[in-house]
Scaffold this motif. Structure first.
Motif, PDB file in Angstrom:
ATOM      1  N   ASP A  81       1.240  -1.190  -0.232  1.00 21.08           N
ATOM      2  CA  ASP A  81       0.017  -0.114  -0.188  1.00 21.08           C
ATOM      3  C   ASP A  81       0.824   1.161   0.263  1.00 21.08           C
ATOM      4  O   ASP A  81       1.859   0.840   0.101  1.00 21.08           O
ATOM      5  N   TYR A  82       0.659   2.204  -0.340  1.00 20.43           N
ATOM      6  CA  TYR A  82       0.666   3.146  -0.779  1.00 20.43           C
ATOM      7  C   TYR A  82       1.346   4.326   0.637  1.00 20.43           C
ATOM      8  O   TYR A  82       2.894   4.693   1.261  1.00 20.43           O
ATOM      9  N   TYR A  83       0.843   4.041   1.643  1.00 25.31           N
ATOM     10  CA  TYR A  83       1.696   4.121   3.128  1.00 25.31           C
ATOM     11  C   TYR A  83       2.962   3.546   3.758  1.00 25.31           C
ATOM     12  O   TYR A  83       3.659   3.616   4.587  1.00 25.31           O
ATOM     13  N   ASP A  84       3.072   2.403   3.054  1.00 22.29           N
ATOM     14  CA  ASP A  84       4.370   1.472   3.430  1.00 22.29           C
ATOM     15  C   ASP A  84       5.190   1.804   2.547  1.00 22.29           C
ATOM     16  O   ASP A  84       6.233   0.380   2.772  1.00 22.29           O
ATOM     17  N   ARG A  87       0.944   1.931  -8.461  1.00 16.34           N
ATOM     18  CA  ARG A  87       1.214   0.617  -7.767  1.00 16.34           C
ATOM     19  C   ARG A  87       2.686   0.563  -7.498  1.00 16.34           C
ATOM     20  O   ARG A  87       3.285   1.329  -7.830  1.00 16.34           O
TER      21      ARG A  87
END
Length: 173
Positions: free
Chosen positions: A104-107, A164
């Motif tokens: 995910d984006y925040y990872d 992605r």
């Protein structure tokens, strides 16, 4: 015995920032042949300590560059890069080569990869995270470096298109 080596995120990002606005002449520049973005990102990942992978049973399951005539599609093309870097995990029962996952984006962290994808989820552009902008513990944005419309520390939030996100952990040897 299988060894796991962690990805050197800092070295990958340092390489990206050094070469984002120019070209390392040790490699071919593919700007005039569809773009140099994935070639550049492969160089960054390699600078982060990920070793060449000759172990797959066909060229699409390998990753290396020695010359224009001795390289894999996964080194220079966005979708084959994705299929190699992610596919290497699920089919890698012998634990060899890169280990990465779609996240995910925040990872994301420095050294991780962002791809722009078409509606059918095929990649057409590859970038690397060069910095993380925080306000305290709050994520403000990521900065990216790329070739093909060369950019150095450009805000990811300004990149238009579906994205992605790929986290690189390291490699097995």
């Amino acid at each position: 015995m299988v060894n796991f080596t962690k990805y050197d995120r800092k070295s990958a990002a340092q390489y990206a920032m050094k070469w984002a606005l120019s070209r390392n002449t040790a490699y071919r520049d593919y700007e005039n042949w569809g773009g140099d973005c994935t070639n550049f990102i492969s160089q960054c990942v390699h600078a982060g300590g990920i070793t060449f992978d000759h172990d797959g049973n066909n060229i699409l399951k390998q990753w290396y560059w020695y010359s224009d005539m001795n390289r894999t599609p996964s080194w220079t093309a966005a979708e084959p890069f994705y299929k190699y870097i992610i596919g290497n995990n699920s089919s890698n029962t012998h634990n060899f080569g890169i280990y990465a996952e779609e996240v995910d984006y925040y990872d994301l962290e420095v050294g991780d990869i962002v791809q722009l994808v078409y509606e059918d989820n095929l990649a057409y552009h590859t970038m690397i995270i060069s910095d993380v902008i925080l306000d305290g513990n709050f994520l403000v944005d990521y900065l990216i470096c790329q070739h093909t419309y060369d950019l150095l520390n450009y805000p990811l939030s300004l990149k238009v298109g579906e994205k992605r996100f790929i986290k690189i952990f390291g490699y097995y040897d």
